[in-house]
Design an enzyme around this catalytic site. Structure first.
Site, PDB file in Angstrom:
ATOM      1  N   PHE A  66      71.787  37.765  73.589  1.00 14.48           N
ATOM      2  CA  PHE A  66      72.772  37.466  72.546  1.00 14.48           C
ATOM      3  C   PHE A  66      74.158  38.014  72.884  1.00 14.48           C
ATOM      4  CE2 PHE A  66      68.772  37.693  70.130  1.00 14.48           C
ATOM      5  CZ  PHE A  66      68.831  36.522  69.398  1.00 14.48           C
ATOM      6  N   ALA A  67      74.176  39.182  73.584  1.00 13.00           N
ATOM      7  CA  ALA A  67      75.427  39.934  73.694  1.00 13.00           C
ATOM      8  C   ALA A  67      76.576  39.066  74.198  1.00 13.00           C
ATOM      9  CB  ALA A  67      75.215  41.117  74.645  1.00 13.00           C
TER      10      ALA A  67
ATOM     11  N   TYR B 195      85.902  30.377  74.394  1.00 16.98           N
ATOM     12  CA  TYR B 195      84.596  30.823  73.888  1.00 16.98           C
ATOM     13  C   TYR B 195      83.520  29.800  74.257  1.00 16.98           C
ATOM     14  CZ  TYR B 195      80.699  31.190  70.695  1.00 16.98           C
ATOM     15  OH  TYR B 195      79.431  31.223  70.187  1.00 16.98           O
TER      16      TYR B 195
ATOM     17  N   ASN C  79      75.964  26.577  62.544  1.00 16.89           N
ATOM     18  CA  ASN C  79      76.575  27.719  61.839  1.00 16.89           C
ATOM     19  C   ASN C  79      75.542  28.712  61.322  1.00 16.89           C
ATOM     20  OD1 ASN C  79      78.707  25.636  61.998  1.00 16.89           O
ATOM     21  ND2 ASN C  79      79.869  27.181  60.916  1.00 16.89           N
TER      22      ASN C  79
HETATM   23  N1  UFG Z   1      86.669  28.064  56.607  1.00 19.05           N
HETATM   24  C1  UFG Z   1      87.599  28.039  55.620  1.00 19.05           C
HETATM   25  N2  UFG Z   1      88.166  29.219  55.229  1.00 19.05           N
HETATM   26  C2  UFG Z   1      87.808  30.413  55.796  1.00 19.05           C
HETATM   27  C3  UFG Z   1      86.821  30.432  56.803  1.00 19.05           C
HETATM   28  C4  UFG Z   1      86.275  29.227  57.194  1.00 19.05           C
HETATM   29  O1  UFG Z   1      87.954  26.989  55.096  1.00 19.05           O
HETATM   30  O2  UFG Z   1      88.383  31.455  55.388  1.00 19.05           O
HETATM   31  C5  UFG Z   1      86.063  26.800  57.037  1.00 19.05           C
HETATM   32  C6  UFG Z   1      86.343  26.483  58.505  1.00 19.05           C
HETATM   33  O3  UFG Z   1      87.556  25.814  58.630  1.00 19.05           O
HETATM   34  C7  UFG Z   1      85.139  25.626  58.859  1.00 19.05           C
HETATM   35  C8  UFG Z   1      84.018  26.182  57.981  1.00 19.05           C
HETATM   36  O4  UFG Z   1      84.666  26.913  56.948  1.00 19.05           O
HETATM   37  O5  UFG Z   1      85.361  24.317  58.487  1.00 19.05           O
HETATM   38  C9  UFG Z   1      83.098  27.137  58.731  1.00 19.05           C
HETATM   39  O6  UFG Z   1      83.916  28.090  59.398  1.00 19.05           O
HETATM   40  P1  UFG Z   1      83.327  29.402  60.103  1.00 19.05           P
HETATM   41  O7  UFG Z   1      84.500  30.181  60.581  1.00 19.05           O
HETATM   42  O8  UFG Z   1      82.380  30.052  59.156  1.00 19.05           O
HETATM   43  O9  UFG Z   1      82.458  28.838  61.308  1.00 19.05           O
HETATM   44  P2  UFG Z   1      82.903  27.830  62.481  1.00 19.05           P
HETATM   45  O10 UFG Z   1      82.337  26.489  62.162  1.00 19.05           O
HETATM   46  O11 UFG Z   1      84.348  27.880  62.747  1.00 19.05           O
HETATM   47  O12 UFG Z   1      82.237  28.494  63.770  1.00 19.05           O
HETATM   48  C10 UFG Z   1      80.871  28.804  63.881  1.00 19.05           C
HETATM   49  C11 UFG Z   1      80.731  30.036  64.770  1.00 19.05           C
HETATM   50  C12 UFG Z   1      81.213  29.738  66.155  1.00 19.05           C
HETATM   51  C13 UFG Z   1      80.494  28.518  66.722  1.00 19.05           C
HETATM   52  C14 UFG Z   1      80.594  27.368  65.752  1.00 19.05           C
HETATM   53  C15 UFG Z   1      79.730  26.250  66.250  1.00 19.05           C
HETATM   54  O13 UFG Z   1      81.474  31.115  64.233  1.00 19.05           O
HETATM   55  O14 UFG Z   1      80.936  30.854  66.986  1.00 19.05           O
HETATM   56  O15 UFG Z   1      80.166  27.739  64.450  1.00 19.05           O
HETATM   57  O16 UFG Z   1      79.626  25.238  65.331  1.00 19.05           O
HETATM   58  F1  UFG Z   1      81.040  28.158  67.886  1.00 19.05           F
END
Ligand code: UFG
Length: 351
Positions: A101-102, A169, A198
């Site tokens: 995982f790291a 990433y 997610n």
């Molecule tokens: N979002 C908001 N406001 C926030 C945080 C998130 O609207 O304050 C939205 C983002 O725009 C996105 C959704 O919520 O549409 C989910 O965002 P996250 O930041 O929770 O997760 P991500 O989809 O950006 O990313 C996650 C992991 C990544 C991985 C990715 C793969 O954190 O490491 O899923 O799908 F690469």
């Protein structure tokens, strides 16, 4: 063509053997080394492995993870760059397999500091693989990501979609998947790459949960908004989705953890190297998630709609049929409210 048919037949054969074994035998205890076992997904996997009777050794440099996430006596504070220490540990523990995982995980940060991401994620993994070869450990389950697909044109996403990361990433994970291919070809080191969508939720008993610093993920931030009354910003309300907000496939961290355990068994039973998506196949928009948080907490989520966040694809939903078919995986906590309820229980406990 012949090679690919042979690979498919081997995979079908191993699945049949695994199904037969799982119906006949109790679980065989395995000696597993878990890197990043003090982090969010790693610690949930360690907990599940121990519950299922396996012997677990955790390696973590605690740069992101927490000592309190690892049961006493299991943590070894080793940096992945220390190949010799990893080799010694794997030899001493006579490990059957590694779950790796790291890694650093923040997409935005990777755009600002690519060298840190490539060093930690790629060079770190290479050092680990080198140590595995020296210690004679032949199987690894690797924590990959949906980010390897970049901005796919259609959804749900299949494993056969083009690999085209759009940030360092995601690219760091693509590079490690590539390394794994070579280590299989040259050293017969077999691997399963699990491409997570997610990761979300928490241990149902709230013994563990999501504790990123800084927190960037939607669910913990929405829960924090409920607790503090400070509004969360929705990143963009003008996407080409039904309600204008981004759609993601939220997968419970324990379902993700279980996929790792099945993948280890698959490899130890002789399954060939492969890649699998891990998601529920159901997409939820940011607004749907906010509604789920309101239902679970019984409180309004204060929010404002802000501009889009750079690099956010409109929709990322997994097709995980391959994981279900080949590894016999199925999510136990696919319901969004259950995911949020577990995260809420943990968030309330942290207050
Ligand atoms: N979002 C908001 N406001 C926030 C945080 C998130 O609207 O304050 C939205 C983002 O725009 C996105 C959704 O919520 O549409 C989910 O965002 P996250 O930041 O929770 O997760 P991500 O989809 O950006 O990313 C996650 C992991 C990544 C991985 C990715 C793969 O954190 O490491 O899923 O799908 F690469």
């Amino acid at each position: 063509m012949g090679g690919s048919l042979h690979k498919q037949l081997r995979a079908i054969w191993h699945r049949a053997v695994m199904l037969l074994q799982s119906s006949l035998e109790p679980v065989t205890p395995r000696k597993i080394l878990v890197t990043g076992g003090a982090g969010y997904i790693g610690s949930h996997t360690v907990r599940l492995l121990l519950r299922q009777g396996h012997d677990v050794t955790v390696v973590d440099n605690l740069s992101k993870g927490y000592r309190h996430n690892v049961p006493a006596g299991r943590l070894h504070e080793i940096d992945l760059s220390d190949t010799a220490a990893l080799t010694r540990l794997m030899k001493a523990k006579q490990c059957d397999a590694v779950i790796h995982f790291a890694a650093f995980i923040a997409v935005g940060e990777s755009m600002r500091e690519p060298a840190r991401y490539f060093t930690n994620n790629v060079a770190g993994s290479l050092s680990l693989l080198d140590a595995m070869v020296q210690a004679g450990v032949k199987h690894i389950v690797f924590s990959s990501t949906a980010a390897v697909y970049g901005n796919p044109h259609t959804s749900p996403i299949l494993e056969t979609f083009p690999i085209q990361a759009v940030n360092p990433y995601g690219e760091s994970k693509v590079m490690v998947e590539t390394l794994l291919g070579w280590f299989d070809q040259i050293h017969r080191l077999t691997s399963v790459c699990l491409r997570y969508f997610n990761a979300s939720g928490a241990d149902p008993e709230a013994a563990l949960g999501e504790e990123h610093e800084p927190e960037t993920h939607l669910i913990p931030l929405a829960l924090r908004a409920v607790q503090t009354g400070k509004p969360i910003t929705i990143f963009g309300g003008d996407y080409t989705t039904p309600d204008g907000t981004c759609i993601r496939d939220y997968i419970h961290v324990n379902d993700l953890a279980q996929a790792h355990i099945l993948a280890v068994e698959y490899l130890l039973n002789g399954g060939p190297s492969d890649q699998f998506n891990v998601g529920t196949g159901a997409g939820s928009s940011v607004l749907e998630m906010i509604r789920a948080v309101e239902e679970v907490t019984g409180k309004k989520v204060p929010y404002v709609v802000g501009p889009r966040r750079e690099g956010d694809p409109p929709s990322l939903v997994a097709n995980s049929q391959k994981l279900r078919d080949r590894l016999g995986w199925s999510p136990q906590y696919a319901d969004l409210r259950t995911i949020v309820a577990h995260a809420w229980k943990f968030a309330e406990k942290q207050k």
